[in-house]
Design an enzyme around this catalytic site. Structure first.
Site, PDB file in Angstrom:
ATOM      1  N   ASP A  67       0.946  -1.406   0.018  1.00 20.95           N
ATOM      2  CA  ASP A  67      -0.243   0.000   0.320  1.00 20.95           C
ATOM      3  C   ASP A  67       1.013   0.843  -0.402  1.00 20.95           C
ATOM      4  O   ASP A  67       2.081   1.768  -0.057  1.00 20.95           O
ATOM      5  CB  ASP A  67      -1.008  -0.026   1.472  1.00 20.95           C
ATOM      6  CG  ASP A  67      -0.393  -0.260   2.377  1.00 20.95           C
ATOM      7  OD1 ASP A  67       0.620  -0.767   2.893  1.00 20.95           O
ATOM      8  OD2 ASP A  67      -0.855  -1.136   3.452  1.00 20.95           O
ATOM      9  N   ASP A 136      -7.285  -2.547  14.375  1.00 23.57           N
ATOM     10  CA  ASP A 136      -9.005  -2.568  14.300  1.00 23.57           C
ATOM     11  C   ASP A 136      -8.790  -3.826  12.844  1.00 23.57           C
ATOM     12  O   ASP A 136     -10.187  -4.050  12.536  1.00 23.57           O
ATOM     13  CB  ASP A 136      -9.273  -0.861  13.795  1.00 23.57           C
ATOM     14  CG  ASP A 136      -8.709  -0.520  12.189  1.00 23.57           C
ATOM     15  OD1 ASP A 136      -8.059  -1.837  11.394  1.00 23.57           O
ATOM     16  OD2 ASP A 136      -8.578  -0.155  11.256  1.00 23.57           O
ATOM     17  N   HIS A 138      -6.797  -4.627  10.019  1.00 24.88           N
ATOM     18  CA  HIS A 138      -7.158  -4.831   8.621  1.00 24.88           C
ATOM     19  C   HIS A 138      -5.653  -4.669   8.916  1.00 24.88           C
ATOM     20  O   HIS A 138      -5.042  -5.108   8.748  1.00 24.88           O
ATOM     21  CB  HIS A 138      -6.812  -3.390   8.340  1.00 24.88           C
ATOM     22  CG  HIS A 138      -5.576  -2.508   8.843  1.00 24.88           C
ATOM     23  ND1 HIS A 138      -5.917  -0.914   8.913  1.00 24.88           N
ATOM     24  CD2 HIS A 138      -4.613  -2.329   9.230  1.00 24.88           C
ATOM     25  CE1 HIS A 138      -4.537  -0.538  10.227  1.00 24.88           C
ATOM     26  NE2 HIS A 138      -3.387  -1.444   9.230  1.00 24.88           N
ATOM     27  N   GLU A 143      -9.977  -1.196   6.343  1.00 24.92           N
ATOM     28  CA  GLU A 143     -10.259  -0.995   6.866  1.00 24.92           C
ATOM     29  C   GLU A 143     -11.753  -2.493   7.032  1.00 24.92           C
ATOM     30  O   GLU A 143     -11.866  -3.010   5.961  1.00 24.92           O
ATOM     31  CB  GLU A 143     -11.084  -0.291   6.904  1.00 24.92           C
ATOM     32  CG  GLU A 143      -9.313   1.273   6.608  1.00 24.92           C
ATOM     33  CD  GLU A 143      -8.359   1.278   8.119  1.00 24.92           C
ATOM     34  OE1 GLU A 143      -8.189   0.074   9.267  1.00 24.92           O
ATOM     35  OE2 GLU A 143      -7.583   1.793   8.129  1.00 24.92           O
TER      36      GLU A 143
END
Ligand code: F6R
Length: 261
Positions: A67, A136, A138, A143
């Site tokens: 990413d 979280d 991811h 997400e």
């Protein structure tokens, strides 16, 4: 899914480096999938050490980043392409043309996303993909609520992720980008071998949800349960919420000597 609990992150990093080294030896033109963030740094340091001290070569390899931030200039020190060069690829013999990353500074983001998908396919797909996990749940910057079949695309970072990453931006939340260009979950799942690393207490809950919970878009890393070849390397602190931890320890302790990762 093979889950290995190690005493320290450094031991996990050695095992992860073994997996990379094996791929470098076994595949003629190996394609490595690289993550950024803190988690893989010990693995990169170990690979650099093996390059410098033992001659481990990356000269035939190519590397693809997971990413990139959108909203940072290409030469920003925290742009992931700069980060990976500083922390890893500048210290090995990977050819300069062998490093690929999504172009988060492109004017036409959708086209850049599609181009990146094509580059990965043209390279023959990723042989070994290293992943961290967000607090979280991811992977990449997919997400919670990301489609489990998603491809490389623009995503919006959650405030949890931006707060977690503010440490790379002088703890100034306003400097943390809101968007990324990330490989999708469907893209990541096409890697032939995935190595998920998780260290520290803050990763215990998302890790347990990812490997022992239901497969759900609300925990993007849980999609890894669908992949046929995943190695999960975690330290004791990240393993504290795994209900099956004793079984994972027993499995590793009695792993047949002929069985590789
Ligand atoms: C980084 C990436 C992210 C990180 C994750 C964990 O390229 O894709 O998914 O792996 O945010 O970050 P750290 O390792 O800093 O805790």
């Amino acid at each position: 899914m093979e889950i290995v609990i190690t005493e320290t992150p450094e031991i996990a990093a050695i095992l992860a480096a073994d997996i990379f080294e094996h791929a470098l030896a076994a595949v003629e033109a190996p394609v490595l999938g690289l993550a950024t963030g803190s988690t893989p740094l010990a693995t990169y340091r170990e690979l650099i050490r093996r390059h410098v001290e033992c001659g481990l070569s990356f000269v035939n390899a190519r590397a693809f980043l997971l990413d990139e931030y959108v909203g940072l200039p290409r030469d920003h020190p925290e742009a992931y392409r700069r980060f990976i060069a500083r922390e890893f690829t500048d210290h090995i013999d990977l050819p300069a043309t062998g490093l690929h990353s999504p172009d988060g500074a492109a004017d036409a983001i959708t086209r850049a996303a599609n181009d990146y998908e094509r580059e990965i396919v043209d390279a023959g797909g990723v042989d070994v993909q290293i992943l961290g996990i967000g607090s979280d749940g991811h992977i990449g910057f997919n997400e919670p609520s990301s489609s489990l079949g998603s491809r490389t695309r623009l995503t919006t970072l959650t405030s949890r992720t931006r707060i977690d990453n503010a440490r790379f931006f002088d703890d100034d939340l306003d400097q943390v980008p809101r968007h990324s260009l990330t490989q999708g979950i469907g893209t990541i799942l096409e890697a032939r071998h995935i190595v998920l690393l998780a260290f520290g207490e803050s990763k215990a809950r998302p890790l347990a949800h990812a490997v022992e919970g239901p497969i759900t878009a609300m925990v993007p890393a849980s999609a890894l349960q669908l992949h046929p070849h995943v190695t999960v390397l975690v330290d004791e602190a990240a393993a504290t919420k795994l209900s099956n931890a004793d079984y994972y320890r027993e499995t590793f302790e009695h792993k047949p000597h002929w069985q590789t990762f």
